[in-house]
Write a protein that holds these residues in place. Structure first.
Motif, PDB file in Angstrom:
ATOM      1  N   GLU A  14      20.284  50.818 -23.905  1.00 43.46           N
ATOM      2  CA  GLU A  14      19.551  51.294 -22.725  1.00 43.46           C
ATOM      3  C   GLU A  14      19.864  50.450 -21.496  1.00 43.46           C
ATOM      4  N   HIS A  15      20.055  49.150 -21.690  1.00 43.76           N
ATOM      5  CA  HIS A  15      20.417  48.307 -20.542  1.00 43.76           C
ATOM      6  C   HIS A  15      21.827  48.648 -20.066  1.00 43.76           C
ATOM      7  N   ARG A  16      22.721  48.915 -21.007  1.00 45.16           N
ATOM      8  CA  ARG A  16      24.084  49.339 -20.631  1.00 45.16           C
ATOM      9  C   ARG A  16      24.030  50.659 -19.859  1.00 45.16           C
ATOM     10  N   LEU A  17      23.204  51.600 -20.332  1.00 46.69           N
ATOM     11  CA  LEU A  17      23.067  52.885 -19.648  1.00 46.69           C
ATOM     12  C   LEU A  17      22.552  52.678 -18.225  1.00 46.69           C
ATOM     13  N   THR A  18      21.543  51.850 -18.082  1.00 46.34           N
ATOM     14  CA  THR A  18      20.993  51.578 -16.747  1.00 46.34           C
ATOM     15  C   THR A  18      22.040  50.922 -15.855  1.00 46.34           C
ATOM     16  N   ALA A  19      22.765  49.958 -16.394  1.00 44.71           N
ATOM     17  CA  ALA A  19      23.819  49.300 -15.603  1.00 44.71           C
ATOM     18  C   ALA A  19      24.893  50.307 -15.206  1.00 44.71           C
ATOM     19  N   GLY A  20      25.289  51.156 -16.135  1.00 49.03           N
ATOM     20  CA  GLY A  20      26.290  52.179 -15.828  1.00 49.03           C
ATOM     21  C   GLY A  20      25.798  53.163 -14.783  1.00 49.03           C
ATOM     22  N   TRP A  21      24.542  53.581 -14.916  1.00 50.89           N
ATOM     23  CA  TRP A  21      23.970  54.538 -13.964  1.00 50.89           C
ATOM     24  C   TRP A  21      23.893  53.914 -12.565  1.00 50.89           C
ATOM     25  N   LEU A  22      23.433  52.664 -12.486  1.00 54.80           N
ATOM     26  CA  LEU A  22      23.322  52.005 -11.181  1.00 54.80           C
ATOM     27  C   LEU A  22      24.691  51.833 -10.531  1.00 54.80           C
ATOM     28  N   PRO A  31      33.412  49.795 -13.074  1.00 55.37           N
ATOM     29  CA  PRO A  31      32.450  49.053 -13.892  1.00 55.37           C
ATOM     30  C   PRO A  31      31.445  49.974 -14.593  1.00 55.37           C
ATOM     31  N   ALA A  32      31.087  51.066 -13.940  1.00 55.24           N
ATOM     32  CA  ALA A  32      30.177  52.025 -14.576  1.00 55.24           C
ATOM     33  C   ALA A  32      30.799  52.579 -15.843  1.00 55.24           C
ATOM     34  N   GLU A  33      32.071  52.939 -15.766  1.00 58.87           N
ATOM     35  CA  GLU A  33      32.785  53.483 -16.927  1.00 58.87           C
ATOM     36  C   GLU A  33      32.801  52.481 -18.078  1.00 58.87           C
ATOM     37  N   ILE A  34      33.004  51.215 -17.776  1.00 63.30           N
ATOM     38  CA  ILE A  34      33.034  50.192 -18.821  1.00 63.30           C
ATOM     39  C   ILE A  34      31.693  50.122 -19.543  1.00 63.30           C
ATOM     40  N   HIS A  35      30.605  50.058 -18.783  1.00 60.28           N
ATOM     41  CA  HIS A  35      29.277  50.005 -19.395  1.00 60.28           C
ATOM     42  C   HIS A  35      29.015  51.248 -20.249  1.00 60.28           C
ATOM     43  N   LEU A  36      29.306  52.397 -19.705  1.00 59.68           N
ATOM     44  CA  LEU A  36      28.989  53.649 -20.396  1.00 59.68           C
ATOM     45  C   LEU A  36      29.878  53.867 -21.617  1.00 59.68           C
ATOM     46  N   ALA A  37      31.147  53.500 -21.530  1.00 56.67           N
ATOM     47  CA  ALA A  37      32.043  53.664 -22.672  1.00 56.67           C
ATOM     48  C   ALA A  37      31.642  52.745 -23.824  1.00 56.67           C
ATOM     49  N   CYS A  38      31.107  51.583 -23.513  1.00 60.75           N
ATOM     50  CA  CYS A  38      30.671  50.647 -24.562  1.00 60.75           C
ATOM     51  C   CYS A  38      29.540  51.219 -25.413  1.00 60.75           C
ATOM     52  N   VAL A  45      22.477  53.616 -31.649  1.00 63.07           N
ATOM     53  CA  VAL A  45      22.207  54.129 -30.305  1.00 63.07           C
ATOM     54  C   VAL A  45      21.369  55.404 -30.438  1.00 63.07           C
ATOM     55  N   GLU A  46      20.321  55.490 -29.655  1.00 64.25           N
ATOM     56  CA  GLU A  46      19.483  56.694 -29.647  1.00 64.25           C
ATOM     57  C   GLU A  46      20.306  57.868 -29.110  1.00 64.25           C
ATOM     58  N   PRO A  47      20.117  59.068 -29.682  1.00 67.78           N
ATOM     59  CA  PRO A  47      20.905  60.229 -29.240  1.00 67.78           C
ATOM     60  C   PRO A  47      20.787  60.520 -27.740  1.00 67.78           C
ATOM     61  N   ASN A  48      19.594  60.353 -27.182  1.00 65.23           N
ATOM     62  CA  ASN A  48      19.438  60.649 -25.746  1.00 65.23           C
ATOM     63  C   ASN A  48      20.230  59.671 -24.886  1.00 65.23           C
ATOM     64  N   VAL A  49      20.338  58.417 -25.308  1.00 65.61           N
ATOM     65  CA  VAL A  49      21.108  57.424 -24.562  1.00 65.61           C
ATOM     66  C   VAL A  49      22.600  57.754 -24.658  1.00 65.61           C
ATOM     67  N   LEU A  50      23.043  58.109 -25.858  1.00 62.82           N
ATOM     68  CA  LEU A  50      24.443  58.474 -26.057  1.00 62.82           C
ATOM     69  C   LEU A  50      24.811  59.709 -25.231  1.00 62.82           C
ATOM     70  N   ALA A  51      23.925  60.699 -25.221  1.00 64.69           N
ATOM     71  CA  ALA A  51      24.178  61.927 -24.456  1.00 64.69           C
ATOM     72  C   ALA A  51      24.201  61.645 -22.955  1.00 64.69           C
ATOM     73  N   GLU A  52      23.273  60.845 -22.467  1.00 69.24           N
ATOM     74  CA  GLU A  52      23.250  60.517 -21.037  1.00 69.24           C
ATOM     75  C   GLU A  52      24.502  59.752 -20.625  1.00 69.24           C
ATOM     76  N   ALA A  53      24.956  58.843 -21.485  1.00 64.83           N
ATOM     77  CA  ALA A  53      26.180  58.093 -21.175  1.00 64.83           C
ATOM     78  C   ALA A  53      27.375  59.040 -21.105  1.00 64.83           C
ATOM     79  N   ALA A  54      27.475  59.957 -22.056  1.00 71.05           N
ATOM     80  CA  ALA A  54      28.584  60.926 -22.036  1.00 71.05           C
ATOM     81  C   ALA A  54      28.507  61.797 -20.789  1.00 71.05           C
ATOM     82  N   HIS A  55      27.300  62.211 -20.414  1.00 66.62           N
ATOM     83  CA  HIS A  55      27.112  63.046 -19.224  1.00 66.62           C
ATOM     84  C   HIS A  55      27.560  62.308 -17.959  1.00 66.62           C
ATOM     85  N   LEU A  56      27.137  61.058 -17.820  1.00 65.98           N
ATOM     86  CA  LEU A  56      27.538  60.287 -16.641  1.00 65.98           C
ATOM     87  C   LEU A  56      29.046  60.077 -16.608  1.00 65.98           C
ATOM     88  N   ARG A  57      29.642  59.830 -17.762  1.00 63.68           N
ATOM     89  CA  ARG A  57      31.102  59.673 -17.806  1.00 63.68           C
ATOM     90  C   ARG A  57      31.795  60.981 -17.412  1.00 63.68           C
TER      91      ARG A  57
END
Length: 169
Positions: A14-22, A31-38, A45-57
């Motif tokens: 979740e912290h990685r997701l927040t860092a990627g989103w910011l 840098p966003a891509e690095i956080h989200l790809a990790c 990883v919770e499914p909603n976090v994984l889905a949000e990271a994929a969406h942002l990417r």
């Protein structure tokens, strides 16, 4: 603070997701891509976090004019949460970029229905209708965006543009 949190606990999804989103919001896409790809490689990883990271990417891939990169990412997010209106709106945008007008319209209409207060799907539909030379439908979508947010300047400008009456001289 969030970057420090990621340094102290790099496996906290979740912290990685927040860092990627910011970083994404700041336009700092690398840098966003690095956080989200990790996130995909983290344990438990919770499914909603994984889905949000994929969406942002996927959104970043579209912004970087790499739509083919966005396709599997968005498919992953939508496969997990098909009723997420934001994911559907991004899918509509992706179809627009790929020149798939009918698919774009279907995804954007679904997003509009799933997000009854959001203007983005209405604005995207209006742009699609303008491109298809359907000013009445474009105007209807701009009007819907204004109904949802009376302060939406893009909708007001679009509605004014699409409802101009020709002057006979």
């Amino acid at each position: 603070a969030i970057e420090r949190s990621v340094v102290l606990n790099p496996d906290h999804a979740e912290h990685r997701l927040t860092a990627g989103w910011l970083r994404h919001e700041a336009g700092d896409l690398a840098p966003a891509e690095i956080h989200l790809a990790c996130i995909a490689g983290l344990p438990e990883v919770e499914p909603n976090v994984l889905a949000e990271a994929a969406h942002l990417r996927a959104q970043m891939a579209i912004k970087r004019e790499r739509p083919q990169t966005a396709v599997p990412l968005l498919a992953q997010a939508i496969g997990m949460f098909p009723e997420n209106g934001h994911f559907q709106n991004t899918l509509g945008t992706l179809h627009l970029v790929l020149g798939r007008g009918d698919d774009a319209r279907r995804a954007l209409e679904r997003a509009r229905d799933l997000l009854p207060a959001a203007t983005e799907p209405c604005l995207n539909l209006a742009l699609l209708m303008e491109a298809a030379d359907q000013p009445e439908q474009a105007a209807a979508n701009y009007a819907e965006a204004l109904r949802r947010d009376p302060a939406c300047s893009q909708a007001a400008a679009g509605l004014k543009k699409t409802t101009l009456v020709p002057v006979v001289g």
